[in-house]
Design a protein around this motif. Structure first.
Motif, PDB file in Angstrom:
ATOM      1  N   LEU A 170       5.747  28.057  25.151  1.00 60.19           N
ATOM      2  CA  LEU A 170       5.028  28.715  26.233  1.00 60.19           C
ATOM      3  C   LEU A 170       5.185  30.228  26.161  1.00 60.19           C
ATOM      4  O   LEU A 170       4.302  30.957  26.585  1.00 60.19           O
ATOM      5  CB  LEU A 170       5.507  28.200  27.587  1.00 60.19           C
ATOM      6  N   ALA A 171       6.297  30.697  25.626  1.00 58.64           N
ATOM      7  CA  ALA A 171       6.536  32.141  25.521  1.00 58.64           C
ATOM      8  C   ALA A 171       5.630  32.719  24.430  1.00 58.64           C
ATOM      9  O   ALA A 171       5.635  32.248  23.294  1.00 58.64           O
ATOM     10  CB  ALA A 171       7.995  32.422  25.201  1.00 58.64           C
ATOM     11  N   TRP A 172       4.863  33.733  24.799  1.00 63.06           N
ATOM     12  CA  TRP A 172       3.896  34.299  23.861  1.00 63.06           C
ATOM     13  C   TRP A 172       4.536  34.855  22.595  1.00 63.06           C
ATOM     14  O   TRP A 172       4.008  34.632  21.504  1.00 63.06           O
ATOM     15  CB  TRP A 172       3.034  35.326  24.554  1.00 63.06           C
ATOM     16  N   PRO A 173       5.665  35.546  22.659  1.00 63.15           N
ATOM     17  CA  PRO A 173       6.276  36.023  21.400  1.00 63.15           C
ATOM     18  C   PRO A 173       6.648  34.878  20.460  1.00 63.15           C
ATOM     19  O   PRO A 173       6.523  34.993  19.242  1.00 63.15           O
ATOM     20  CB  PRO A 173       7.508  36.797  21.864  1.00 63.15           C
ATOM     21  N   ASP A 174       7.083  33.755  21.043  1.00 61.28           N
ATOM     22  CA  ASP A 174       7.432  32.589  20.221  1.00 61.28           C
ATOM     23  C   ASP A 174       6.181  31.984  19.575  1.00 61.28           C
ATOM     24  O   ASP A 174       6.224  31.528  18.439  1.00 61.28           O
ATOM     25  CB  ASP A 174       8.156  31.532  21.058  1.00 61.28           C
ATOM     26  N   GLN A 175       5.064  31.993  20.299  1.00 57.95           N
ATOM     27  CA  GLN A 175       3.801  31.508  19.735  1.00 57.95           C
ATOM     28  C   GLN A 175       3.388  32.401  18.566  1.00 57.95           C
ATOM     29  O   GLN A 175       2.999  31.902  17.507  1.00 57.95           O
ATOM     30  CB  GLN A 175       2.685  31.521  20.783  1.00 57.95           C
ATOM     31  N   GLU A 176       3.451  33.710  18.776  1.00 62.94           N
ATOM     32  CA  GLU A 176       3.054  34.662  17.721  1.00 62.94           C
ATOM     33  C   GLU A 176       3.902  34.473  16.480  1.00 62.94           C
ATOM     34  O   GLU A 176       3.393  34.500  15.356  1.00 62.94           O
ATOM     35  CB  GLU A 176       3.159  36.095  18.255  1.00 62.94           C
ATOM     36  N   SER A 177       5.187  34.252  16.680  1.00 60.85           N
ATOM     37  CA  SER A 177       6.083  34.036  15.556  1.00 60.85           C
ATOM     38  C   SER A 177       5.775  32.724  14.834  1.00 60.85           C
ATOM     39  O   SER A 177       5.664  32.682  13.608  1.00 60.85           O
ATOM     40  CB  SER A 177       7.536  34.019  16.050  1.00 60.85           C
ATOM     41  N   ALA A 178       5.580  31.661  15.597  1.00 65.25           N
ATOM     42  CA  ALA A 178       5.307  30.357  15.002  1.00 65.25           C
ATOM     43  C   ALA A 178       3.972  30.334  14.245  1.00 65.25           C
ATOM     44  O   ALA A 178       3.870  29.685  13.200  1.00 65.25           O
ATOM     45  CB  ALA A 178       5.301  29.273  16.086  1.00 65.25           C
ATOM     46  N   LEU A 179       2.980  31.049  14.769  1.00 66.48           N
ATOM     47  CA  LEU A 179       1.664  31.051  14.136  1.00 66.48           C
ATOM     48  C   LEU A 179       1.451  32.242  13.207  1.00 66.48           C
ATOM     49  O   LEU A 179       0.403  32.394  12.619  1.00 66.48           O
ATOM     50  CB  LEU A 179       0.564  31.029  15.216  1.00 66.48           C
ATOM     51  N   GLN A 180       2.483  33.073  13.113  1.00 65.14           N
ATOM     52  CA  GLN A 180       2.466  34.247  12.228  1.00 65.14           C
ATOM     53  C   GLN A 180       1.283  35.169  12.513  1.00 65.14           C
ATOM     54  O   GLN A 180       0.535  35.540  11.615  1.00 65.14           O
ATOM     55  CB  GLN A 180       2.517  33.817  10.774  1.00 65.14           C
ATOM     56  N   ILE A 181       1.125  35.513  13.762  1.00 61.51           N
ATOM     57  CA  ILE A 181       0.069  36.427  14.187  1.00 61.51           C
ATOM     58  C   ILE A 181       0.725  37.747  14.538  1.00 61.51           C
ATOM     59  O   ILE A 181       1.685  37.820  15.204  1.00 61.51           O
ATOM     60  CB  ILE A 181      -0.692  35.880  15.411  1.00 61.51           C
TER      61      ILE A 181
ATOM     62  N   PHE B 249      -3.329  28.283  27.063  1.00 61.27           N
ATOM     63  CA  PHE B 249      -2.070  28.994  27.232  1.00 61.27           C
ATOM     64  C   PHE B 249      -1.635  29.741  25.976  1.00 61.27           C
ATOM     65  O   PHE B 249      -0.479  30.132  25.856  1.00 61.27           O
ATOM     66  CB  PHE B 249      -0.994  28.005  27.693  1.00 61.27           C
ATOM     67  N   LEU B 250      -2.586  29.960  25.066  1.00 65.23           N
ATOM     68  CA  LEU B 250      -2.290  30.766  23.887  1.00 65.23           C
ATOM     69  C   LEU B 250      -2.055  32.212  24.287  1.00 65.23           C
ATOM     70  O   LEU B 250      -2.687  32.728  25.214  1.00 65.23           O
ATOM     71  CB  LEU B 250      -3.456  30.729  22.889  1.00 65.23           C
ATOM     72  N   ALA B 251      -1.192  32.878  23.562  1.00 69.73           N
ATOM     73  CA  ALA B 251      -0.950  34.299  23.791  1.00 69.73           C
ATOM     74  C   ALA B 251      -2.266  35.063  23.642  1.00 69.73           C
ATOM     75  O   ALA B 251      -3.062  34.759  22.747  1.00 69.73           O
ATOM     76  CB  ALA B 251       0.066  34.821  22.783  1.00 69.73           C
ATOM     77  N   PRO B 252      -2.498  36.036  24.496  1.00 68.99           N
ATOM     78  CA  PRO B 252      -3.733  36.824  24.392  1.00 68.99           C
ATOM     79  C   PRO B 252      -3.928  37.440  23.004  1.00 68.99           C
ATOM     80  O   PRO B 252      -5.049  37.496  22.506  1.00 68.99           O
ATOM     81  CB  PRO B 252      -3.562  37.911  25.451  1.00 68.99           C
ATOM     82  N   SER B 253      -2.848  37.848  22.376  1.00 73.20           N
ATOM     83  CA  SER B 253      -2.979  38.447  21.042  1.00 73.20           C
ATOM     84  C   SER B 253      -3.507  37.434  20.022  1.00 73.20           C
ATOM     85  O   SER B 253      -4.264  37.793  19.116  1.00 73.20           O
ATOM     86  CB  SER B 253      -1.638  39.004  20.567  1.00 73.20           C
ATOM     87  N   ILE B 254      -3.151  36.172  20.189  1.00 69.03           N
ATOM     88  CA  ILE B 254      -3.641  35.130  19.285  1.00 69.03           C
ATOM     89  C   ILE B 254      -5.127  34.893  19.537  1.00 69.03           C
ATOM     90  O   ILE B 254      -5.926  34.832  18.606  1.00 69.03           O
ATOM     91  CB  ILE B 254      -2.829  33.827  19.457  1.00 69.03           C
TER      92      ILE B 254
END
Length: 76
Positions: A65-76, A34-39
């Motif tokens: 679960l929200a992809w923008p939140d994942q990108e922010s948390a993982l700094q991608i 469930f990782l964001a595609p960009s990650i």
């Protein structure tokens, strides 16, 4: 493993027993589906931050679960 869980109706603990790993490990690996595609794309291209390795990804417990939140948390 996600597909196998869906098809068989097994939970992570049951699937882990079948494959000789813990249910907790199954759960950590399945979350990566469930990782964001960009990650995912960044990792496959080798462009992820150096600190974002398999060990860190598997250690994530509260990945949004929200992809923008994942990108922010993982700094991608």
């Amino acid at each position: 493993w996600w597909s196998e869980m869906q098809e068989s109706g097994m939970n992570a603990k049951q699937l882990g027993a079948r494959h000789g790993v813990t249910g907790t490990y199954i759960g950590r690996v399945v979350r990566l589906n469930f990782l964001a595609p960009s990650i995912t794309e960044s990792i496959l291209a080798g462009n992820q931050p150096a600190r974002l390795d398999a060990k860190r990804l598997l250690a994530l417990r509260d990945l949004a679960l929200a992809w923008p939140d994942q990108e922010s948390a993982l700094q991608i």
